[in-house]
Scaffold this motif. Structure first.
Motif, mmCIF file in Angstrom:
data_model
loop_
_atom_site.group_PDB
_atom_site.id
_atom_site.type_symbol
_atom_site.label_atom_id
_atom_site.label_comp_id
_atom_site.label_asym_id
_atom_site.label_seq_id
_atom_site.Cartn_x
_atom_site.Cartn_y
_atom_site.Cartn_z
ATOM 1 N N TYR A 137 76.926 63.235 9.067
ATOM 2 C CA TYR A 137 76.888 62.133 10.032
ATOM 3 C C TYR A 137 75.521 61.995 10.682
ATOM 4 O O TYR A 137 74.983 60.935 10.795
ATOM 5 N N ARG A 164 75.119 69.776 9.658
ATOM 6 C CA ARG A 164 75.690 70.209 8.381
ATOM 7 C C ARG A 164 76.455 69.072 7.728
ATOM 8 O O ARG A 164 76.822 68.099 8.370
ATOM 9 N N VAL A 170 79.619 67.266 6.403
ATOM 10 C CA VAL A 170 81.032 67.233 6.746
ATOM 11 C C VAL A 170 81.862 67.237 5.459
ATOM 12 O O VAL A 170 82.959 67.774 5.410
ATOM 13 N N ALA A 198 93.358 71.044 7.262
ATOM 14 C CA ALA A 198 93.468 71.257 8.698
ATOM 15 C C ALA A 198 92.736 70.146 9.438
ATOM 16 O O ALA A 198 91.924 69.424 8.860
ATOM 17 N N SER A 199 93.035 70.041 10.705
ATOM 18 C CA SER A 199 92.331 69.080 11.534
ATOM 19 C C SER A 199 90.844 69.423 11.516
ATOM 20 O O SER A 199 90.464 70.584 11.655
ATOM 21 N N GLY A 200 90.015 68.415 11.292
ATOM 22 C CA GLY A 200 88.571 68.657 11.242
ATOM 23 C C GLY A 200 88.073 68.992 9.853
ATOM 24 O O GLY A 200 86.888 69.215 9.643
ATOM 25 N N ALA A 201 88.961 69.023 8.866
ATOM 26 C CA ALA A 201 88.549 69.384 7.508
ATOM 27 C C ALA A 201 87.758 68.268 6.838
ATOM 28 O O ALA A 201 87.043 68.505 5.869
ATOM 29 N N GLY A 202 87.930 67.056 7.344
ATOM 30 C CA GLY A 202 87.164 65.944 6.781
ATOM 31 C C GLY A 202 88.005 64.874 6.122
ATOM 32 O O GLY A 202 87.485 64.030 5.379
ATOM 33 N N LYS A 203 89.314 64.876 6.420
ATOM 34 C CA LYS A 203 90.202 63.897 5.777
ATOM 35 C C LYS A 203 89.808 62.464 6.130
ATOM 36 O O LYS A 203 89.649 61.606 5.252
ATOM 37 N N THR A 204 89.667 62.224 7.432
ATOM 38 C CA THR A 204 89.306 60.865 7.857
ATOM 39 C C THR A 204 87.956 60.453 7.264
ATOM 40 O O THR A 204 87.787 59.325 6.805
ATOM 41 N N SER A 205 87.032 61.404 7.211
ATOM 42 C CA SER A 205 85.707 61.094 6.663
ATOM 43 C C SER A 205 85.818 60.696 5.192
ATOM 44 O O SER A 205 85.189 59.726 4.748
HETATM 45 N N1 LIG Z 1 81.443 59.698 13.533
HETATM 46 C C1 LIG Z 1 81.215 61.019 13.503
HETATM 47 N N2 LIG Z 1 80.031 61.505 13.886
HETATM 48 C C2 LIG Z 1 79.781 62.851 13.851
HETATM 49 N N3 LIG Z 1 80.653 63.733 13.439
HETATM 50 C C3 LIG Z 1 81.864 63.324 13.019
HETATM 51 C C4 LIG Z 1 82.206 61.933 13.039
HETATM 52 N N4 LIG Z 1 83.467 61.800 12.567
HETATM 53 C C5 LIG Z 1 83.886 63.047 12.285
HETATM 54 N N5 LIG Z 1 82.940 63.948 12.547
HETATM 55 C C6 LIG Z 1 83.036 65.408 12.310
HETATM 56 O O1 LIG Z 1 83.329 65.580 10.950
HETATM 57 C C7 LIG Z 1 84.266 66.632 10.777
HETATM 58 C C8 LIG Z 1 85.464 66.111 10.010
HETATM 59 O O2 LIG Z 1 86.132 65.148 10.797
HETATM 60 P P1 LIG Z 1 87.307 64.266 10.262
HETATM 61 O O3 LIG Z 1 86.864 63.638 9.010
HETATM 62 O O4 LIG Z 1 87.758 63.376 11.339
HETATM 63 O O5 LIG Z 1 88.397 65.363 9.924
HETATM 64 P P2 LIG Z 1 89.986 65.231 9.885
HETATM 65 O O6 LIG Z 1 90.324 63.792 9.738
HETATM 66 O O7 LIG Z 1 90.381 66.060 8.720
HETATM 67 O O8 LIG Z 1 90.503 65.791 11.143
HETATM 68 C C9 LIG Z 1 84.613 67.109 12.151
HETATM 69 O O9 LIG Z 1 83.856 68.281 12.410
HETATM 70 C C10 LIG Z 1 84.187 66.017 13.059
HETATM 71 O O10 LIG Z 1 83.768 66.518 14.288
#
Ligand SMILES: Nc1ncnc2c1ncn2[C@@H]1O[C@H](COP(=O)(O)OP(=O)(O)O)[C@@H](O)[C@H]1O
Ligand SMILES: [Mg+2]
Lengths: 306, 237
Positions: free
Chosen positions: B17, B21, B23, B42-49
């Motif tokens: 991002y 590091r 993501v 897990a939460s924070g694994a990067g699913k949404t990304s």
């Molecule tokens: N817009 C963003 N800018 C910076 N870091 C982000 C952003 N969105 C997510 N992250 C980071 O990327 C990592 C993965 O997030 P995310 O994809 O939301 O995971 P999940 O959906 O699995 O919970 C997390 O450490 C989060 O803090």
């Protein structure tokens, strides 16, 4: 721009969905545009009136020559005036001339010298006789010299002046005023564009989330920009109409005052119908300018989004 | 080269991002038409990304993404809308347009795509009825419950009959009954040919769709417990 939020519904809908859903004239934008349009229209009217006055006066004065007979003795003066008239009548390039009647000359001088002359049979203070000469072209130094040569033998007391000489400073002032009014119109257009640019940017910020959603659902930059453009278009049209109304009131009341002066130059500065058309075009141009600015601002900003 | 039935292909994709590091790292996989994928982790694994990359809301920092046979990295921006119209998204936070009614929110993808108003009212009403919101068509999102908003979001995601439906934690805000109902809805769409990708950290959910393929994200890297990422993918049981 405030009205935008309520109208993103029609974002992409056909152009005839919800064109006037919200109360318009809500944000500051219409008022800003009203003021800009009013000032522009007034500056433009001033510029156009000056232009007309300059044009009319120039044609009038360019070929104007004043012959003054400075002979103190009234009988000699009269005979010199008649002789000068005869000489002028015989000259080429003289389109016409007129001896200014004594009453008119007296009236011209009265504010400075009082009315004493009549009572004393014209002897107390010598008043020059005036002949107003119209040439068929500009009163160049050559032509002035030619008149001088023609009059010298018959009317040695004649003093010859081009009317443009002593009106030159007035002219120059009018021309600078006209330049000023043109500059003012340009500056106001620039200020309007800047105001719209800022308003569009802030509206983009406000609606960023919705714009992003529209993008993600497959909306195009054009669809978003069109909505902003339409919104500012309504604001500008409303504000522009208001501003034009305001300007007309000001222009017409100023015109009435100048009419009251009965001054020749200002009469000639009366606005003709093409001038009124131009003035009426101000809000239209302002609206187009505002819409174009909003469109370009939005498209430019959207290009940086994904 | 686009493989048969390919929806999207990721090749060595990484995402960071800012300057920190990555993501997501070294993602290489292909999603195939008509399948049902779960994305877990897990939460924070990067699913949404990962889903953001998938629904073209985010550019990767490296690697190649092919979407519907088009190179999504090098294509001109002007082609994005056409591709996005073939992707239905249920966002984790719904992202309904706050000042539009449920009806207008659902109608948005159709309007965006330039459909005539007369062709919009019918399908939108039908789909709102289908998700059980026939009586809430005029309600603004703020007046809807979480579950109702979610169903509006789902209706909006599927109204345009997308080739792929992407849902980010769609059962996160609803009770188990509603979660199951939504899952059945996705299965039904899947049976009608829509490729479905559901991100969830709820492992119970996975078992409820026996034919599903599972991708696991762990600290931004993919593992492949069911062979979903092999070619050809494990045949559905
Ligand atoms: N817009 C963003 N800018 C910076 N870091 C982000 C952003 N969105 C997510 N992250 C980071 O990327 C990592 C993965 O997030 P995310 O994809 O939301 O995971 P999940 O959906 O699995 O919970 C997390 O450490 C989060 O803090
Ligand atoms: Mg998430």
């Amino acid at each position: 721009m405030n009205a935008l939020s309520g109208r993103l519904r029609s974002v992409v809908a056909g152009s005839d969905v919800q064109l006037f859903p919200q109360a318009r004239m809500s944000g500051p934008m219409p008022w800003v545009i009203a003021i800009m349009v009013a000032m522009t229209a007034i500056a433009l009217a001033g510029g156009l009136a000056l232009g007309n006055a300059i044009f009319a006066a120039k044609a009038e004065i360019d070929g104007g020559v004043t012959v003054q007979l400075l002979e103190p003795r009234a009988d000699v003066r009269d005979s010199q005036a008649r002789a000068a008239a005869t000489a002028l009548g015989a000259m080429q390039g003289v389109r016409g001339f007129r001896q200014v009647p004594q009453a008119e000359v007296d009236a011209l001088i009265e504010p400075w010298l009082g009315t004493g002359t009549d009572d004393d049979g014209g002897l107390a203070i010598p008043v020059p006789a005036l002949i107003d000469v119209r040439l068929d072209g500009p009163a160049s130094p050559d032509r002035l010299a030619a008149i001088e040569r023609a009059l010298r033998p018959v009317a040695p007391s004649a003093r010859i002046d081009a009317q443009s000489n002593w009106l030159k400073p007035v002219f120059d002032a009018m021309v600078s005023l006209q330049v000023l009014s043109i500059a003012l119109v340009a500056l106001l257009a620039g200020a309007l564009a800047a105001a719209v640019l800022l308003a569009s940017r802030s509206a983009l910020g406000t609606h960023r989330e919705v714009i992003e959603i529209i993008h993600l659902l497959g909306g195009t930059d054009n669809q978003v920009a069109r909505e902003f453009q339409r919104s500012i278009g309504f604001d500008a049209a409303g504000g522009g109409a208001l501003g034009l109304g305001l300007a007309l009131v000001v222009i017409l009341s100023l015109a009435r005052r100048f009419d009251g002066l009965g001054a020749g130059l200002v009469d000639n500065g009366a606005l003709v119908w093409t001038d009124w058309l131009l003035i009426a075009a101000v809000p239209v141009m302002a609206t187009l300018l505002a819409m174009m600015t909003a469109r370009l601002t939005v498209l430019h900003a959207l290009r940086k989004m994904l | 080269m686009k493989a048969d039935g390919e929806i999207t292909h990721f090749d060595n994709v990484g995402l960071r991002y800012s300057t920190d590091r990555e993501v997501l790292s070294d993602l290489s996989f292909t999603l195939y038409s008509g399948r049902f994928y779960f994305l877990t982790g897990a939460s924070g694994a990067g699913k949404t990304s990962l889903l953001k990359l998938l629904y073209l809301a985010q550019r990767p920092s490296r690697g190649m993404i092919r979407m519907f046979g088009t190179d999504a990295i090098t294509m001109p921006r002007s082609r994005l809308p056409q591709l996005r119209r073939r992707i239905g998204v249920v966002f984790q936070d719904f992202r309904l347009v706050p000042h539009l009614s449920a009806f207008d929110n659902v109608a948005l993808p159709l309007r965006v795509a330039g459909h005539q108003e007369r062709d919009i009212a019918g399908p939108v009403s039908d789909i709102l009825e289908w998700v059980g919101l026939a009586d809430r068509v005029d309600a603004r999102p703020a007046t809807l419950s979480g579950g109702e908003q979610q169903r509006v979001a789902i209706a909006r995601a599927v109204i345009g009959q997308p080739a792929i439906l992407v849902a980010d934690e769609p059962t996160g805000n609803v009770d188990p009954d509603m979660a199951l109902k939504l899952l059945r809805l996705f299965e039904m769409l899947n049976r009608q040919g829509t490729t479905v990708v559901v991100a969830t950290h709820d492992l119970d959910l996975l078992r409820k769709v026996p034919d599903s393929l599972i991708m696991r994200l762990d600290k931004g890297r993919l593992s492949d417990p069911t062979g979903a990422l092999r070619y050809p993918p494990r045949a559905p049981a």
